[in-house]
Scaffold this motif. Structure first.
Motif, PDB file in Angstrom:
ATOM      1  N   THR A 158       0.838  -1.212   0.000  1.00 54.68           N
ATOM      2  CA  THR A 158       0.000   0.000   0.000  1.00 54.68           C
ATOM      3  C   THR A 158       0.869   1.258   0.000  1.00 54.68           C
ATOM      4  O   THR A 158       0.563   2.241  -0.685  1.00 54.68           O
ATOM      5  CB  THR A 158      -0.931  -0.004   1.231  1.00 54.68           C
ATOM      6  N   LEU A 161       2.364   1.720  -3.386  1.00 54.95           N
ATOM      7  CA  LEU A 161       1.330   2.240  -4.287  1.00 54.95           C
ATOM      8  C   LEU A 161       1.146   3.748  -4.089  1.00 54.95           C
ATOM      9  O   LEU A 161       1.058   4.503  -5.066  1.00 54.95           O
ATOM     10  CB  LEU A 161       0.016   1.497  -4.045  1.00 54.95           C
ATOM     11  N   LYS A 196      -6.809  -3.260  -4.787  1.00 59.22           N
ATOM     12  CA  LYS A 196      -5.533  -2.589  -5.028  1.00 59.22           C
ATOM     13  C   LYS A 196      -4.991  -2.952  -6.416  1.00 59.22           C
ATOM     14  O   LYS A 196      -4.482  -2.096  -7.145  1.00 59.22           O
ATOM     15  CB  LYS A 196      -4.504  -2.973  -3.962  1.00 59.22           C
ATOM     16  N   TYR A 236     -13.679   1.773  -7.353  1.00 54.15           N
ATOM     17  CA  TYR A 236     -12.640   1.295  -8.271  1.00 54.15           C
ATOM     18  C   TYR A 236     -13.177   1.132  -9.691  1.00 54.15           C
ATOM     19  O   TYR A 236     -12.445   1.330 -10.667  1.00 54.15           O
ATOM     20  CB  TYR A 236     -12.029  -0.004  -7.765  1.00 54.15           C
TER      21      TYR A 236
END
Length: 566
Positions: A158, A161, A196, A236
């Motif tokens: 994370t 990212l 993700k 998303y």
């Protein structure tokens, strides 16, 4: 006085004690609530630090009562969070780390470092958080735990990212999925990884892979789905449409997602981001009005909450151009300052220049543009200052003229009424005399001569000889069988003025009385009135009239007409 001081101190002490007792009762009653309830209540009231503090203390008190290490640790974290100051918490964690490292209690060390990393992430100190997670990975070599391994790697992925290290993050998330097939089954973590990966592949423009993991997310068993799960998938999906430049579809998904967002401490960050994405979508579809509306919303959130989203710089590019088109230098400077602050913040967090700034908005040019606008505003301010000074001076002059005119009219009115009242009371009119101080002459006039001349002057006044425009001192002296010196001296001593004022005063007194009683005279012009009483010009008449009455003849006539009309 002492009694009042004592009473005041007693009252304050009593009030504080009662407050503390009430606080203690509240805390005791809250400790009966669940940890989940206390956390939810804490975050819902985080903006009101006094209320947030109550829930944080209740959480910690409940943890101490239950002798739970994990909850005590989190309770201390909450106390730091409501203060927005984690220094004490970090010191607290470091002291615990020393204790449990010497005792080799790895499970406690993992919990402490996880919570410490969480505190760093809240403050956007991603590199420091990363160090804590890497330290946890080392501990795992001694303390085997697959779920912790997955959690730590997930957090590292994370952070990568967030730092736009897409390939590194992708590899970590895919590695977790591979290991999960053989080690553990944690559906909640699995669907988070799917989300993700959907985001990463969309950013890498690998849309087939992005949709593959999006579908995987939708395929999570129903019993593990929650409101957060549903709305995250929707988000998303919207983000994927945005990256594909399908802006009309992205707008629909973003609007649906925004309806799901609860305006709490966590959602406000995502809300700001969605507003920017919506604004960009509207801008791309040539809907300038809606684009402007949503960019304003982002700016409003930033000013109130200091929320910085990943695309916020685009909001300020838009707003700077808008204010430039409107030639609004003040707005342009404000937006530039915000963009510079955001740029500095991003540089500090990422420890590198923000690559998202375009050629037109790199940092040196931003500073240069800011200084240019400040110079223009200063020039404009100086010009406005001059205009204000001139404008203010003009207004002051006008006010002074108005005050003078008002005062003069008031004086005219007062003097006019005085002239009218004097005539009503005594049938005589008194004037402002220009008096002379009697002087001792080189020779004296006998009383008999003075009396004779005064009697002749009375007769002269009754016969209105002063109306003769040719009258002068010499002619009057000849007509009275005396010389000019005698006549001048008698007028000076007994009439208390010189010959010219004596004649002019008689003429003005005469015309005042005539104007009051003879309406015909009120129809005359000033010039005609001047000729009527022996003045050679209207100007000399007006001056004499004002000198002895303190009003202009035109004003006097107009006021008389008003009285007659009533």
């Amino acid at each position: 006085m002492k009694f009042y001081k004592f009473f005041f101190l007693f009252f304050i002490t009593f009030f504080i004690n009662q407050n503390l007792k009430a606080q203690e009762i509240i805390n005791d009653s809250l400790t009966e609530k669940s940890y989940g309830y206390l956390i939810d209540s804490f975050y819902k009231n985080l903006k009101d630090t006094a209320i947030a503090k109550v829930y944080a203390r209740a959480y910690l008190k409940k943890a101490e009562k239950n002798k739970s290490f994990t909850y005590k640790l989190y309770g201390n974290f909450l106390l730091s969070q409501y203060k927005n100051d984690y220094r004490e918490f970090h010191v607290f964690c470091d002291s615990l780390i020393k204790i449990y490292e010497s005792q080799k209690k790895y499970d406690f060390l993992i919990k402490i470092r996880s919570q410490k990393a969480n505190a760093y992430e809240v403050k956007k100190l991603k590199n420091k958080a990363l160090k804590e997670y890497l330290a946890i990975k080392k501990i795992i070599n001694y303390y085997k735990n697959d779920s912790i391994y997955e959690f730590v790697n997930y957090r590292i992925g994370t952070i990568k990212l967030a730092n736009k290290q897409y390939k590194g993050a992708k590899d970590i998330f895919n590695d977790i999925l591979k290991k999960k097939k053989t080690n553990s089954n944690n559906p909640i973590l699995t669907y988070k990884i799917y989300n993700k990966l959907t985001l990463i592949y969309s950013l890498l423009k690998k849309y087939d892979s992005a949709y593959y993991f999006l579908d995987k997310g939708y395929g999570i068993p129903y019993q593990y789905k929650s409101l957060e799960h549903t709305r995250t998938l929707l988000y998303y999906n919207a983000k994927l449409k945005f990256e594909e430049k399908k802006y009309d579809i992205a707008i629909k998904h973003l609007k649906r997602y925004i309806k799901f967002i609860i305006p709490d401490h966590v959602a406000i960050n995502r809300l700001s981001y969605c507003y920017t994405l919506l604004a960009i979508c509207y801008d791309k579809t040539n809907n300038y009005k809606e684009a402007k509306r949503f960019h304003y919303k982002v700016d409003s959130i930033y000013k109130k909450e200091n929320i910085i989203n990943p695309e916020i710089e685009k909001t300020y590019y838009f707003l700077i151009e808008k204010s430039k088109d409107e030639n609004n230098l003040t707005e342009q400077l404000n937006y530039l300052n915000s963009l510079i602050d955001i740029n500095n913040y991003n540089n500090k967090i990422n420890q590198e220049l923000n690559r998202s700034l375009s050629e037109n908005y790199n940092k040196p040019k931003l500073i240069s543009k800011k200084n240019e606008i400040i110079a223009k505003l200063q020039k404009k301010a100086n010009r406005n200052q001059l205009y204000k000074l001139l404008y203010g001076t003009g207004i002051l002059i006008v006010l002074l003229i108005l005050i003078y005119q008002t005062k003069r009219k008031r004086n005219y009115k007062r003097q006019f009424l005085k002239l009218i009242e004097e005539e009503q009371n005594s049938n005589t009119v008194s004037f402002n005399n220009t008096t002379l101080t009697p002087k001792q002459d080189s020779y004296k006039i006998s009383k008999e001569v003075s009396k004779t001349l005064l009697n002749k002057l009375d007769l002269f006044e009754k016969n209105k000889g002063f109306l003769n425009p040719e009258i002068n001192l010499k002619k009057l002296a000849n007509s009275l069988n005396t010389n000019s010196s005698y006549l001048s001296k008698v007028i000076n001593q007994h009439k208390q003025q010189n010959f010219a004022n004596y004649i002019n005063q008689l003429r003005v007194k005469y015309i005042v009385n005539e104007l009051k009683h003879n309406t015909t005279f009120q129809k005359y012009t000033v010039k005609a009135l001047a000729e009527e009483v022996g003045f050679k010009s209207a100007e000399s008449f007006s001056k004499a009239f004002y000198k002895f009455t303190n009003v202009k003849p035109s004003y006097f006539i107009n006021e008389l007409k008003k009285i007659n009309s009533n």
